[in-house]
Design a protein around this motif. Structure first.
Motif, PDB file in Angstrom:
ATOM      1  N   HIS A 306      14.583  97.950   8.206  1.00 41.82           N
ATOM      2  CA  HIS A 306      14.613  97.342   9.540  1.00 41.82           C
ATOM      3  C   HIS A 306      15.520  98.125  10.492  1.00 41.82           C
ATOM      4  O   HIS A 306      15.165  98.336  11.659  1.00 41.82           O
ATOM      5  CB  HIS A 306      15.056  95.888   9.430  1.00 41.82           C
ATOM      6  N   ALA A 307      16.671  98.573   9.987  1.00 39.17           N
ATOM      7  CA  ALA A 307      17.585  99.355  10.832  1.00 39.17           C
ATOM      8  C   ALA A 307      16.952 100.686  11.211  1.00 39.17           C
ATOM      9  O   ALA A 307      17.075 101.147  12.355  1.00 39.17           O
ATOM     10  CB  ALA A 307      18.903  99.573  10.095  1.00 39.17           C
ATOM     11  N   GLN A 308      16.261 101.308  10.273  1.00 41.77           N
ATOM     12  CA  GLN A 308      15.627 102.599  10.552  1.00 41.77           C
ATOM     13  C   GLN A 308      14.432 102.457  11.485  1.00 41.77           C
ATOM     14  O   GLN A 308      14.155 103.354  12.282  1.00 41.77           O
ATOM     15  CB  GLN A 308      15.229 103.267   9.235  1.00 41.77           C
ATOM     16  N   LYS A 309      13.737 101.327  11.410  1.00 42.99           N
ATOM     17  CA  LYS A 309      12.663 101.093  12.379  1.00 42.99           C
ATOM     18  C   LYS A 309      13.233 101.030  13.790  1.00 42.99           C
ATOM     19  O   LYS A 309      12.678 101.618  14.725  1.00 42.99           O
ATOM     20  CB  LYS A 309      11.905  99.806  12.045  1.00 42.99           C
ATOM     21  N   ALA A 310      14.341 100.323  13.940  1.00 44.01           N
ATOM     22  CA  ALA A 310      14.982 100.249  15.256  1.00 44.01           C
ATOM     23  C   ALA A 310      15.448 101.620  15.714  1.00 44.01           C
ATOM     24  O   ALA A 310      15.320 101.976  16.898  1.00 44.01           O
ATOM     25  CB  ALA A 310      16.169  99.280  15.203  1.00 44.01           C
ATOM     26  N   LEU A 311      15.964 102.419  14.793  1.00 46.61           N
ATOM     27  CA  LEU A 311      16.446 103.759  15.122  1.00 46.61           C
ATOM     28  C   LEU A 311      15.291 104.673  15.543  1.00 46.61           C
ATOM     29  O   LEU A 311      15.377 105.368  16.576  1.00 46.61           O
ATOM     30  CB  LEU A 311      17.172 104.363  13.923  1.00 46.61           C
ATOM     31  N   MET A 312      14.212 104.682  14.772  1.00 44.48           N
ATOM     32  CA  MET A 312      13.067 105.537  15.108  1.00 44.48           C
ATOM     33  C   MET A 312      12.486 105.156  16.457  1.00 44.48           C
ATOM     34  O   MET A 312      12.168 106.021  17.285  1.00 44.48           O
ATOM     35  CB  MET A 312      12.001 105.453  14.007  1.00 44.48           C
ATOM     36  N   GLU A 313      12.343 103.874  16.680  1.00 50.43           N
ATOM     37  CA  GLU A 313      11.812 103.374  17.944  1.00 50.43           C
ATOM     38  C   GLU A 313      12.706 103.813  19.099  1.00 50.43           C
ATOM     39  O   GLU A 313      12.220 104.267  20.150  1.00 50.43           O
ATOM     40  CB  GLU A 313      11.731 101.847  17.863  1.00 50.43           C
ATOM     41  N   TYR A 314      14.020 103.709  18.906  1.00 51.29           N
ATOM     42  CA  TYR A 314      14.954 104.066  19.975  1.00 51.29           C
ATOM     43  C   TYR A 314      14.925 105.567  20.279  1.00 51.29           C
ATOM     44  O   TYR A 314      14.922 105.976  21.448  1.00 51.29           O
ATOM     45  CB  TYR A 314      16.370 103.643  19.591  1.00 51.29           C
ATOM     46  N   LEU A 315      14.893 106.386  19.241  1.00 49.33           N
ATOM     47  CA  LEU A 315      14.894 107.834  19.461  1.00 49.33           C
ATOM     48  C   LEU A 315      13.628 108.297  20.188  1.00 49.33           C
ATOM     49  O   LEU A 315      13.667 109.265  20.940  1.00 49.33           O
ATOM     50  CB  LEU A 315      15.032 108.562  18.130  1.00 49.33           C
ATOM     51  N   LEU A 316      12.521 107.602  19.958  1.00 47.06           N
ATOM     52  CA  LEU A 316      11.262 108.002  20.586  1.00 47.06           C
ATOM     53  C   LEU A 316      10.991 107.327  21.913  1.00 47.06           C
ATOM     54  O   LEU A 316      10.420 107.930  22.829  1.00 47.06           O
ATOM     55  CB  LEU A 316      10.093 107.728  19.629  1.00 47.06           C
ATOM     56  N   LEU A 317      11.413 106.077  22.059  1.00 45.19           N
ATOM     57  CA  LEU A 317      11.028 105.302  23.243  1.00 45.19           C
ATOM     58  C   LEU A 317      12.207 104.859  24.112  1.00 45.19           C
ATOM     59  O   LEU A 317      11.989 104.376  25.230  1.00 45.19           O
ATOM     60  CB  LEU A 317      10.243 104.051  22.824  1.00 45.19           C
ATOM     61  N   GLY A 318      13.425 104.997  23.603  1.00 44.92           N
ATOM     62  CA  GLY A 318      14.563 104.485  24.358  1.00 44.92           C
ATOM     63  C   GLY A 318      14.648 102.979  24.230  1.00 44.92           C
ATOM     64  O   GLY A 318      14.076 102.363  23.333  1.00 44.92           O
ATOM     65  N   ARG A 319      15.325 102.341  25.160  1.00 42.27           N
ATOM     66  CA  ARG A 319      15.501 100.880  25.115  1.00 42.27           C
ATOM     67  C   ARG A 319      14.259 100.196  25.640  1.00 42.27           C
ATOM     68  O   ARG A 319      13.743 100.543  26.709  1.00 42.27           O
ATOM     69  CB  ARG A 319      16.723 100.462  25.947  1.00 42.27           C
ATOM     70  N   LEU A 320      13.805  99.204  24.894  1.00 38.62           N
ATOM     71  CA  LEU A 320      12.598  98.468  25.285  1.00 38.62           C
ATOM     72  C   LEU A 320      12.972  97.089  25.790  1.00 38.62           C
ATOM     73  O   LEU A 320      13.900  96.477  25.277  1.00 38.62           O
ATOM     74  CB  LEU A 320      11.655  98.351  24.081  1.00 38.62           C
TER      75      LEU A 320
END
Length: 320
Positions: A306-320
């Motif tokens: 779950h933490a890595q999903k948040a990290l990958m999402e952030y590195l690619l998309l920024g804050r949602l």
């Protein structure tokens, strides 16, 4: 939504305290959706390349399953497939792989390898583990601690509750210890470190020559003293991957650094126990501790994903 410039995650200190606050809250949101069987495909049509020079069960499953759950796809490369710096220069591998994928996770030996790859990559690079650092594990550990001991009135992770807490690190002054030191320096808690003689932490390596925040860590010769009053007690195997030749010498040196019930008894009454796994019961931790009521190792293991999903999402998309 804001899209940041290319960001790599090679050490814990690569992100700010504010960014971690966002990641913990985002990881909690993503986990709730996962538990409710709700789709969360923010990385649809994105591809993660995973490069393994060091094998791992948890790193592979957490990143691969996590990327699929985000709607993306995965390319899995092993030592035989990639051979960073052997079959071709690391710089060339980075330039090719990063033209074909959107994100790269590397689990390797020397930190220098992943830094060279990142310097030549057109996409974000994540450190899945090196000899020197293991940032993804500490993000998961902190998220797990907040789940159990640091939520606000709405049940959301409140990073402010880390301030003033004490983490006892018992064992090797390894990549996990180095990363805990960076996290304490950045987020305002204290690490009590106890290692056998000859296996101490290297402050220069951990902080890259920077001066750490006063009181961010303290060193104890006796592991019992390190655990005294701790809010979290954590450890790792005595012999990390790549150091197997030292196994017998380490068994003797670390004999008094087994986290046992006596150590947990001098910690805070509600102290948690964590271990990044795999664990060897009877060596670095007693079975009664890792399988006992204060242990949260299974939540900790799941939270890598779950933490890595948040990290990958952030590195690619920024804050949602």
């Amino acid at each position: 939504m804001t899209s940041p410039a290319i960001r790599h995650y090679l050490q814990f200190c690569d992100l700010s305290a504010d960014e971690y606050a966002y990641l913990f809250e985002r990881a909690a949101f993503i986990k709730r959706k996962f538990k409710a069987y709700e789709k969360h495909h923010t990385l649809s049509d994105r591809t993660l390349a995973m490069i393994f020079e060091k094998a791992s069960t948890r790193t592979r499953v957490s990143f691969e399953a996590g990327m699929y759950q985000l709607g993306g796809s995965v390319v899995h490369l092993t030592t035989g497939d990639s051979q960073l710096g052997r079959a071709e220069p690391i710089e060339d591998s980075a330039k090719v792989i990063s033209r074909m994928t959107d994100l790269v996770m590397i689990r390797t030996f020397e930190q220098e390898k992943i830094e060279r790859f990142a310097a030549n990559s057109r996409v974000p690079v994540i450190n899945g583990l090196t000899n020197e650092f293991h940032p993804c594990q500490i993000v998961a550990d902190l998220f797990t601690f907040l789940e159990h001991r640091g939520t606000d009135a709405e049940g959301k992770p409140d990073m402010a509750r880390l301030a003033g807490k004490t983490v006892a690190w018992v064992g090797d002054g390894n990549n996990m210890a180095n990363t805990w030191l960076q996290a304490a320096d950045l987020l305002g808690f204290t690490v009590h470190v106890s290692t056998p003689s000859g296996y101490e932490i290297d402050e220069k390596l951990a902080f890259g020559g920077r001066t750490p925040r006063a009181g961010s860590y303290k060193v104890f010769k006796d592991p019992m003293d390190a655990c005294r009053g701790a809010d979290l007690v954590t450890t790792d195997v005595w012999t990390s991957m790549g150091y197997e030749a030292e196994n017998e010498a380490r068994r003797k040196a670390f004999a008094d650094w087994c986290v046992d019930e006596a150590m947990m008894a001098v910690a805070q009454p509600d102290a948690l126990f964590m271990h990044c796994l795999p664990a060897h019961r009877g060596e670095e931790v007693q079975a009664e501790v890792i399988d006992g009521p204060q242990s949260v190792v299974w939540d900790e293991a799941e939270n890598r994903m779950h933490a890595q999903k948040a990290l990958m999402e952030y590195l690619l998309l920024g804050r949602l």
